[in-house]
Structure formats: structure tokens, C-alpha cells
Write an enzyme that holds these catalytic residues in place. Sequence first.
Site, PDB file in Angstrom:
ATOM      1  N   GLY A 172       0.813  -1.209   0.000  1.00 37.31           N
ATOM      2  CA  GLY A 172       0.000   0.000   0.000  1.00 37.31           C
ATOM      3  C   GLY A 172       0.846   1.258   0.000  1.00 37.31           C
ATOM      4  N   ASP A 173       1.882   1.265   0.815  1.00 38.43           N
ATOM      5  CA  ASP A 173       2.796   2.411   0.846  1.00 38.43           C
ATOM      6  C   ASP A 173       3.490   2.600  -0.492  1.00 38.43           C
ATOM      7  OD1 ASP A 173       2.586   3.472   3.486  1.00 38.43           O
ATOM      8  OD2 ASP A 173       3.691   1.755   4.248  1.00 38.43           O
ATOM      9  N   SER A 174       3.950   1.488  -1.068  1.00 33.96           N
ATOM     10  CA  SER A 174       4.712   1.588  -2.311  1.00 33.96           C
ATOM     11  C   SER A 174       3.845   2.086  -3.459  1.00 33.96           C
ATOM     12  CB  SER A 174       5.318   0.223  -2.657  1.00 33.96           C
ATOM     13  OG  SER A 174       6.231  -0.181  -1.659  1.00 33.96           O
TER      14      SER A 174
END
Length: 417
Positions: A172-174
Amino acid sequence: MMSENTIRPLDGVRVLELGNYIAAPTAGRMLADFGAEVIKVERPKTGDELRNWRLYSGDTSMLYRTINRNKKSIVLDLRTEEGRQLVLDLAAKCDILLENFRPGTLEKWGIGPDALNAANPDLVITRISAFGQTGPMSQRPGFAAVAEAAGGFRELVGDPDRPPVRVGVSIGDSIAGLYAAFGAVMALFQRETAKVAGTQGPSLPHRIIDVALNESILSMMESLIPDYLAYGVKRERVGGRMEGIAPSNAYLCNDGNSIIIAGNGDAIFQRYMDTIGRPDLGADPGLQTNAGRWERRDELDAAIGEWTAQYSREEALKILDTAGVPSGPINTAADICSDEQYAARNMIQQFTVDTGEAEPKQVGFPGIVPVIGGTSLPIRTVGPDLGEHTREVLETLLGKTPEQIDSIVNDTVGGLS
């Protein structure tokens, strides 16, 4: 390896990164990879929390070194008036600012979009948060794990008879970082196009890129929402399969390794079945379409599994490759490090790094994507030591004297070089 004189598309672009953890730093990494000068602001003493994530020895993790490659690190205390003023001074010299604090934090510190715009009316301000800068959930804290669940992703990962699981990276962060970098470059392109045309550049609201983790995940969920609204379909976890696509799965070989075979295309299926000794399945009228194969997925997977169980991983893959059936190994880190394809495209790049042992060690880092010019661009530096570039940046960009820098360094306790 390409020449260090390689032209990078973002040469001349300067970025101020106020981000911690993974999302905003991933955006900064992408911009830095392609030539932008990225100045990463870290807190005194501890710096970015990522320095201690998966830290097996030493004082800086390989995770930090990877995500913060090609950047400069400076230490400023944003809790102080002096630190916040220095951020505004630096923003005046930059093209893009990246941040992933909880919405309202920069405003509370007096360095929100209005203050940044006053310092630099051309600045692109890229903001990443759990749920976006607006809406009823905007003030909630949240890491990628929460966003992956809220965006519909977690519900589809795992086996149907077990609770949902998480993939092994902070996806999700990436993904949010990818969108942030793309958004920043879009706004920069719009700004520069206006300058060339001699027209008014984008106003402040259009120079604010608002990236939400949960929305970044949702945008990757393909037809999850329209399938539900159009047909009432509620997708469920299907383990190693993909909903509605067959046969495509992981299959165990006789050496204990599993391989991926994705022979689900109509044109591939018959020769796939011929290859595994089941021409009867290849000729079956009920299996000529993907919908029919999905209905009989258990039968197909059983037949394929019986075949792979007769061979080692390498033997099975060789047979499938010769037959033109898409397949591949499930690689470990060791497999990737010795893979000829990755090596040919410079996708594992070696650096001498302090790993906490008596002597520095040669460590491979994943290369720069996408490829430009036939091979991955060379990484210039891995993630810097805490505050490694504080003096350089304050002197070259802000014109601070050695005495002024000494005063700033002494006031900002710890981590400066």
C-alpha cells in the site's frame, strides 16, 4: 553498467522530502533515481524510523538504504521555530515538496500549503496520508496495513477457509509512493508547459497532489467495484488462483519447489494439456473458454499437479518453456541474486556498505525501474547516514556561514556531520 554521464530525465529538479517510513520516501526515491536532487529532512537523534526497521546489525537498515538511495540527508528539528523557518527557506529553492504527516500537522507547525506557497509560488506540494486531506476519515491515523484492508485488497489475499492475510511487503505504501511521484511530475510538467506558453501556471490548489493510501489501493482493484454494482458479484479469496481465470496457480514439483504456470489463455490451453499428457482435457468442449475452465478449476489443478509431481522444478520449467506455456520459478532472494536476466539488465547493483560488522561489505541493491537506454540506470548512492549532508545543503543552498551552521548544528542535538 551505463556511463555516469547518462542523462537523467529529472536532472535539475530539486525536491524537499519531509516524509518518514515508506510512502513519501518511495516517491522521493523514484524522483531521485531519475536525477532529481532530493533533500531528505530527518528529525534529530533518531532520524526516519525506517533506519531501525529490519535492522539486523549496525545502525542503519538495508530497508532504509534501499528506499532512500540517491538522496541527501539533513537533520532539522521541526518542533522549533528555527527548524520550520529553514524548511520554508529550503522550499523556496525547490520544485517539489513531499510529506506524509497526518493531515493538519504542517498547518499546525506553520508550514502548511499557504506558508509554503508564500515562500515559493511555483512549488508542487505532494501530500500522502492514510485517507486523504479531506473527508470524514481524513484525520484518522493509519499505516498501509489499514489502508490495504479499507481499499478492498486484504479481503482477497489468502485461502478461502482462513482469515485474510497480508502480502510480505508494504504494498500500500509503495503504490501510494508511485502515485505521488507520478502526480508530482504531472504538476511539474503542467507548470513548465505554462511557462513555455507564457501563460499563468497552475494555482495553489492544482499544485497540491493529495494521495490517500486507501484510494491508491482501491485504484488497483481492477473491476472489483463495477462487478459488484453491475452483477452483484462479491469476490472472495481463492488462494493461489485468480478469480475467474483458469488454470493459473502454483504447483508442487518432486524436489519440493513450486512453480507458477499461467496457461489460462484460450490459444495456449490445448498445447498446455498436450504437454502434460492430457489431450482429452485440451479437446473437451466444456473447457474451450475461460468460464468453463474456471467452473472445473479443481479438476484441472489436480491434473496439472499430478504432472508437475513427476519432475523437478528445472525439468518441468524446461518442458513448459519448450512448449511455449507461460511458467516460471517462485524465486527466493538467493535465486534473484544469481538470475542471468536480472544481471543482464543491471537490476542488482553492488555497493560497499556498513552492515555493523568489523569491515564494510559488498551488498546488492535492486536496480532502477523503468529501464531507459537498454539497462537499469546506475544508482548513485545508497541511503545516506543521518545528517550526512546538513552542512553541505545549508551552505550551498541557503548561504549559511560556517559559524551559522555551527549554531544550527549545536541547537539541533545529535546526528549531524
